[in-house]
Design a protein around this motif. Structure first.
Motif, mmCIF file in Angstrom:
data_model
loop_
_atom_site.group_PDB
_atom_site.id
_atom_site.type_symbol
_atom_site.label_atom_id
_atom_site.label_comp_id
_atom_site.label_asym_id
_atom_site.label_seq_id
_atom_site.Cartn_x
_atom_site.Cartn_y
_atom_site.Cartn_z
ATOM 1 N N LEU A 267 1.237 -1.637 -0.077
ATOM 2 C CA LEU A 267 -0.056 -0.171 -0.052
ATOM 3 C C LEU A 267 1.133 1.511 -0.087
ATOM 4 O O LEU A 267 0.436 2.014 -0.335
ATOM 5 C CB LEU A 267 -0.327 0.096 0.743
ATOM 6 N N ASP A 268 2.491 1.082 0.884
ATOM 7 C CA ASP A 268 2.856 2.757 0.318
ATOM 8 C C ASP A 268 3.814 2.362 -0.515
ATOM 9 O O ASP A 268 4.187 3.147 -0.610
ATOM 10 C CB ASP A 268 4.116 2.541 1.582
ATOM 11 N N VAL A 269 3.906 1.366 -1.799
ATOM 12 C CA VAL A 269 4.252 1.671 -3.193
ATOM 13 C C VAL A 269 3.776 2.954 -3.635
ATOM 14 O O VAL A 269 2.570 2.962 -4.081
ATOM 15 C CB VAL A 269 4.208 0.243 -3.530
ATOM 16 N N TRP A 270 4.766 3.434 -4.171
ATOM 17 C CA TRP A 270 4.384 5.085 -5.188
ATOM 18 C C TRP A 270 4.616 4.561 -6.344
ATOM 19 O O TRP A 270 6.169 3.874 -6.630
ATOM 20 C CB TRP A 270 4.241 6.491 -4.833
ATOM 21 N N ALA A 271 3.871 5.225 -7.884
ATOM 22 C CA ALA A 271 4.358 5.068 -8.840
ATOM 23 C C ALA A 271 5.111 6.235 -9.427
ATOM 24 O O ALA A 271 4.744 7.513 -8.735
ATOM 25 C CB ALA A 271 2.675 5.248 -9.862
ATOM 26 N N LYS A 272 5.231 6.495 -10.807
ATOM 27 C CA LYS A 272 6.057 6.986 -11.139
ATOM 28 C C LYS A 272 5.083 8.079 -11.952
ATOM 29 O O LYS A 272 5.346 7.280 -13.286
ATOM 30 C CB LYS A 272 7.551 6.949 -11.194
ATOM 31 N N PRO A 273 5.347 9.435 -12.299
ATOM 32 C CA PRO A 273 4.165 9.255 -12.456
ATOM 33 C C PRO A 273 5.290 9.748 -14.695
ATOM 34 O O PRO A 273 4.110 10.431 -15.846
ATOM 35 C CB PRO A 273 3.510 10.651 -11.817
ATOM 36 N N TRP A 274 6.338 10.453 -14.023
ATOM 37 C CA TRP A 274 7.263 10.636 -15.287
ATOM 38 C C TRP A 274 8.533 9.576 -15.590
ATOM 39 O O TRP A 274 8.271 9.184 -14.983
ATOM 40 C CB TRP A 274 7.559 12.120 -14.884
ATOM 41 N N ALA A 275 9.137 10.202 -16.772
ATOM 42 C CA ALA A 275 10.290 9.106 -16.673
ATOM 43 C C ALA A 275 11.348 10.442 -16.535
ATOM 44 O O ALA A 275 11.928 10.986 -17.084
ATOM 45 C CB ALA A 275 10.320 8.874 -18.417
ATOM 46 N N THR A 276 11.721 9.133 -14.997
ATOM 47 C CA THR A 276 12.910 9.585 -14.109
ATOM 48 C C THR A 276 13.368 8.867 -13.074
ATOM 49 O O THR A 276 12.457 7.915 -12.853
ATOM 50 C CB THR A 276 12.958 11.744 -13.749
ATOM 51 N N LEU A 277 14.175 9.264 -12.848
ATOM 52 C CA LEU A 277 14.903 8.169 -11.535
ATOM 53 C C LEU A 277 14.322 8.865 -10.251
ATOM 54 O O LEU A 277 13.244 9.399 -10.288
ATOM 55 C CB LEU A 277 15.692 8.651 -11.227
ATOM 56 N N GLY A 278 13.726 7.384 -9.625
ATOM 57 C CA GLY A 278 12.508 7.889 -8.782
ATOM 58 C C GLY A 278 13.300 8.707 -7.464
ATOM 59 O O GLY A 278 12.568 9.604 -6.750
ATOM 60 N N ASP A 279 14.479 8.683 -7.171
ATOM 61 C CA ASP A 279 14.724 9.878 -6.617
ATOM 62 C C ASP A 279 14.592 11.220 -7.364
ATOM 63 O O ASP A 279 14.662 11.877 -6.136
ATOM 64 C CB ASP A 279 16.217 9.905 -6.169
ATOM 65 N N ASN A 280 14.261 11.770 -8.170
ATOM 66 C CA ASN A 280 13.677 12.765 -8.614
ATOM 67 C C ASN A 280 12.519 13.258 -9.107
ATOM 68 O O ASN A 280 11.753 14.407 -9.241
ATOM 69 C CB ASN A 280 14.684 12.633 -10.582
ATOM 70 N N VAL A 281 11.587 12.265 -8.517
ATOM 71 C CA VAL A 281 9.771 12.354 -8.521
ATOM 72 C C VAL A 281 9.666 13.687 -7.564
ATOM 73 O O VAL A 281 8.716 14.250 -7.897
ATOM 74 C CB VAL A 281 9.575 11.112 -8.168
#
Length: 455
Positions: A267-281
């Protein structure tokens, strides 16, 4: 020994065996469906990415199911292990697959291909695949030990996704195969002995990071297949004197896991709305909110971005150009912020076609990125205009559903991705609706019947 008192390796094996037989709670099953759709949609978008195409060229083709699985995005069937690896490459190829914070990993490209390809191979019910997917996500979150193991690996230059992900993939495959606790523990042990992957490709912007998770997914499948045939894995592969925790993570003592492995971590996993490293989201989310509020880029004198210190220190995030490769743009915090301010979007095509955009270079040159010691999701962007006006937005100013998708968002996004990948209007929405019907218990579709619709 029971799960509370046994060794970490055995504890994880017991979790896999017990959870694979138990129905998922409704909210967890729904989140598993959302994660599946996100992963599959990204794989369809990445069908022509060069590394994905190269992997597809290398598979051993099959004329039909026959124990194999299909390559997503077409009608080709391949040997199961090669279908897993190729589809995993596609999920990961755009650097947009989801994020698990405790393990610093991208579970979608490690877990979903194993669950869905195994389900395709046997024509399993969708509900069974969702359960195995939740097991894999729960395993990788637990392995990260609330970031203690994950960040220890990163400090040593070892990438967490393939290192912990091969064990999560083994847990997923073990759940699909229905291994008992002893064999599931062996699968964990075998996978831990095969684990690894360095961070250099992410830092330098080369291509093989896309295949690291694919190899981990394939290795996890192999571990479970061997355990099913009574091959013995190291009983203390995680915690032993020469086990993963000490040898790869460099920990002097094995972490004390305060919590048992649980599918609830999904439930705590989050999606990346954009194509970028997760650290940048989080920073890109703040830039998205600032762009949406209206910022006159021609009057921007300087930009101040604040992000979590561990993200600022992650390999590749500090790169400010030139962006000679797509991966350099994907990893760069400055590029992600500037591209979002410039275009109001950050899809993979922006990183491919606009790496030399003068307006992006102009914004990058005026940008200062400052680390903070707060929480991972706390990021802000300030744009100071030539007249001294300061415009500021934070990650929290954007819609929560961008990173934590609800059912409606997941259906809408999957429909959009299937249309973009060349399928007729409505195909994606109907596919997604069938997945959620399995969650609600109003239908019992099989994996193969659903994937036929996308071929």
């Amino acid at each position: 020994m029971n799960g509370a008192t046994s060794s970490p390796t055995a504890r994880l094996g017991r979790f896999v065996a017990d959870t694979a037989r138990a129905p998922l709670r409704g909210d967890v099953a729904r989140k598993a469906a959302i994660c599946l759709l996100d992963a599959l949609g990204l794989a369809l978008l990445a069908h022509e990415e060069p590394t994905v195409a190269a992997m597809r060229d290398l598979v051993t083709p099959l004329s039909g199911p026959g124990g194999g699985a299909r390559l997503w995005g077409g009608s080709r069937w391949a040997v199961l292990s090669e279908a897993v690896a190729t589809n995993a490459t596609a999920v990961h190829a755009l650097f947009q697959d989801d994020n698990d914070v405790p393990s610093w990993s991208h579970p979608a490209s490690l877990v979903t291909p194993v669950a869905l390809c195994c389900g395709d191979s046997t024509d399993a019910p969708v509900a069974e695949v969702l359960r195995a997917l939740a097991v894999g996500y729960g395993a990788i979150a637990w392995l990260g030990a609330d970031e203690r193991v994950a960040r220890a690996l990163i400090r040593r230059g070892i990438r967490t996704s393939p290192t912990l992900g091969i064990i999560a993939a083994a847990a997923t495959a073990a759940a699909m195969v229905g291994l008992d606790a002893g064999r599931a523990t062996s699968a964990v042990g075998i996978a831990a002995s095969l684990a690894g992957g360095v961070l250099e490709p992410v830092g330098c912007g080369s291509d093989e990071w896309r295949v690291q998770n694919a190899q981990a997914a394939r290795g996890g499948l192999l571990a479970a297949q061997l355990a099913a045939r009574d091959v013995q894995g190291a009983a203390q592969a995680l915690e032993g004197p020469k086990g993963l925790m000490r040898s790869l993570a460099g920990l002097e003592a094995v972490p004390e896991w305060e919590r048992a492995p649980s599918v609830d971590t999904l439930l705590d996993v989050w999606a990346k709305p954009w194509a970028t490293l997760g650290d940048n989201v989080p920073a890109v989310a703040a830039a998205h909110a600032l762009r949406s509020a209206g910022v006159p880029l021609d009057r921007v004198e300087r930009i101040r971005a604040r992000i979590w210190r561990p993200y600022a220190e992650y390999p590749g995030t500090s790169w400010r150009g030139p962006f000679d490769t797509v991966a350099q743009a994907l990893a760069s915090t400055a590029f992600g912020i500037a591209a979002m301010l410039r275009f109001g979007r950050l899809d993979y095509g922006v990183c491919v076609r606009h790496r030399e955009d003068p307006a992006i270079a102009h914004l990058v040159a005026r940008m200062a990125i400052e680390p903070h010691d707060g929480q991972w999701h706390e990021a802000s962007i300030e744009a100071v205009l030539v007249d001294g006006t300061t415009l500021r937005r934070t990650c929290a100013d954007g819609p929560r559903r961008l990173m934590f998708q609800d059912q409606a968002t997941a259906i809408e996004l999957f429909e959009q991705r299937t249309r973009t990948s060349g399928r007729p209007s409505g195909v994606g929405a109907k596919f997604a609706a069938s997945i959620f019907a399995a969650v609600d218990g109003t239908a019992s579709p099989t994996v193969r019947s659903l994937l036929d619709r996308l071929s």
